[in-house]
Enzyme design. Structure first.
Site, PDB file in Angstrom:
ATOM      1  N   CYS A  12       8.588   4.337   5.211  1.00  0.00           N
ATOM      2  CA  CYS A  12       7.668   3.313   5.001  1.00  0.00           C
ATOM      3  C   CYS A  12       6.186   3.711   5.890  1.00  0.00           C
ATOM      4  CB  CYS A  12       7.974   1.912   5.484  1.00  0.00           C
ATOM      5  SG  CYS A  12       8.919   1.797   7.180  1.00  0.00           S
ATOM      6  N   HIS A  14       3.634  -3.184   8.637  1.00  0.00           N
ATOM      7  CA  HIS A  14       3.245  -2.116   9.515  1.00  0.00           C
ATOM      8  C   HIS A  14       1.473  -1.995   9.313  1.00  0.00           C
ATOM      9  CE1 HIS A  14       7.437  -1.355   9.750  1.00  0.00           C
ATOM     10  NE2 HIS A  14       7.596  -0.007   9.517  1.00  0.00           N
TER      11      HIS A  14
END
Ligand code: NAP
Ligand code: 3JN
Length: 339
Positions: free
Chosen positions: A131, A244
């Site tokens: 990710c 994130h």
């Protein structure tokens, strides 16, 4: 329109749940849907398009008649079952690190290197990157094409959902305990995550970096098809549920201004520029959660070197960082390879 028999491996997990949601949202042409997990999930049902589907226990025979397998049940499960699925004629899109650095397996971010998918037939497997890598390369590829990136220095601020369902629960429970002046239980991470930052994601390696940091280094070079890019990373877990964030510094061969970067990124696929410091507008995990794009802001020239740019990159780690990227790869597969 032709429909495809699809299996989701790890269907009961954080990524698996999102995969099912995104298949539905994007109206992926699902014919038969098989939801696979461990024996722990026997008897569970999951909903897809208002219909309940039983969760089945993954085994060697799970892939008979399955055309597309979307795997997110951990590296060990992929190592064992992805080749079995591929041998049964199923095209595998794997969300784990099991095959990412295999030279015979393409590592794909559709906005960056969709052409790499062409080589998937060698092993029948396409790997989905980590990710933190995905959101970074989505934002950096247009700059690399325009000015050639020589070096990347990245620090991440990663949400607990990256560790799965148990970590989401742990942040909730620890926060509740601390606010009630009770001792929090620590089960998932080596330290308390509530009201804390842990510079430790995945295991430590002999070179002093963590596996997560080295995934960012190695995967970036492979996806950008440029082993000459120097990459160094520090990955940090923060008490955020979804999204994130990354502080990214790049050095380019050709001088590129902050204005040029903003212009390039505002036209880049999958990117939204949010950069109005006067209005306190910049990308936030709380805004990116539940969205598909990668958000970039705080774009400014690094005044400490000749050709440097600093920026802040945020994306939903479970969507673009995992499930959405996987489904986008499957969309290319059915458009170009599996008609
Ligand atoms: P999670 O919430 O803990 O879910 C794990 C899933 O794997 C569950 O569905 C679980 O089924 C299943 N599973 C575990 N052991 C199994 C077994 N022996 N046989 C069959 N199924 C099994 O974890 P997650 O966050 O969804 O992540 C799952 C994996 O996806 C990770 O390990 C990682 O490899 C990958 N991932 C990739 C990214 C990325 O950066 N691209 C991000 C996050 C995760 P039960 O519910 O039955 O236990
Ligand atoms: O920690 C994160 O924010 C992302 C985690 C990803 C992850 C977690 C467990 C195993 C991975 C991954 O995708 O790299 C793996 C793995 O497959 O190695």
């Amino acid at each position: 329109m032709r429909k495809y028999s699809v299996a989701v491996v790890g269907a009961t997990g954080a990524v698996g749940n999102e995969l099912i949601k995104i298949l539905e949202e994007r109206d992926f042409p699902v014919g038969k849907l098989k939801l696979l997990a461990s024996a722990r999930s026997m008897g569970k049902e999951l909903t897809y398009k208002n219909e309940d589907y039983p969760v089945e226990v993954l085994d060697e025979n799970s892939f008979e008649g399955v055309e597309i397998g979307l795997f997110s049940a951990g590296g060990g499960i992929s190592e064992r079952f992805a080749p079995i699925a591929a041998d049964a004629g199923c095209a595998v899109v794997d969300n784990t690190s099991a095959f990412r650095m295999d030279p015979e397996v393409p590592l794909v971010v559709p906005e960056v290197n969709p052409e790499a998918i062409v080589s998937y037939k060698t092993k029948g497997i396409i790997a989905n990157p980590n990710c933190s890598t995905i959101q970074m390369v989505v934002a950096l590829k247009p700059i690399h094409d325009a000015a050639k990136i020589k070096r990347i220095v990245v620090s991440t601020y990663q949400a607990v959902s990256g560790t799965g369902k148990k970590a989401i629960d742990e942040l909730v429970e620890q926060t509740k305990a601390l606010l009630a002046l009770k001792e929090p239980e620590i089960n998932v991470y080596p330290h308390r995550i509530a009201f804390n930052c842990l510079p430790h994601i995945d295991v430590f390696l002999e070179n002093g970096y963590t596996q997560e940091e080295m995934k960012m280094v190695n995967e970036t070079k492979k996806i950008m098809t440029d082993p000459s890019i120097a990459v160094t990373a520090t990955t940090v877990r923060v008490p955020v549920f979804y999204g994130h964030s990354e502080s990214v510094n790049i050095e380019t061969e050709r001088k590129i201004s902050a204005g040029e970067v903003k212009k390039l990124l505002s036209q880049a696929p999958g990117v939204t520029v949010v950069d109005n410091p006067d209005l306190s507008e910049y990308p936030l995990a709380s805004d990116a959660a539940g969205k598909n794009d990668t958000f970039v802001g705080r774009i400014r020239e690094d005044e400490s070197i000749d050709n440097g740019i600093n920026m802040w990159i945020v994306s939903d780690n479970i969507r673009k960082g995992a499930a959405l990227n996987t489904v986008q790869i499957a969309e290319i597969l059915i458009r170009d390879y599996l008609q």
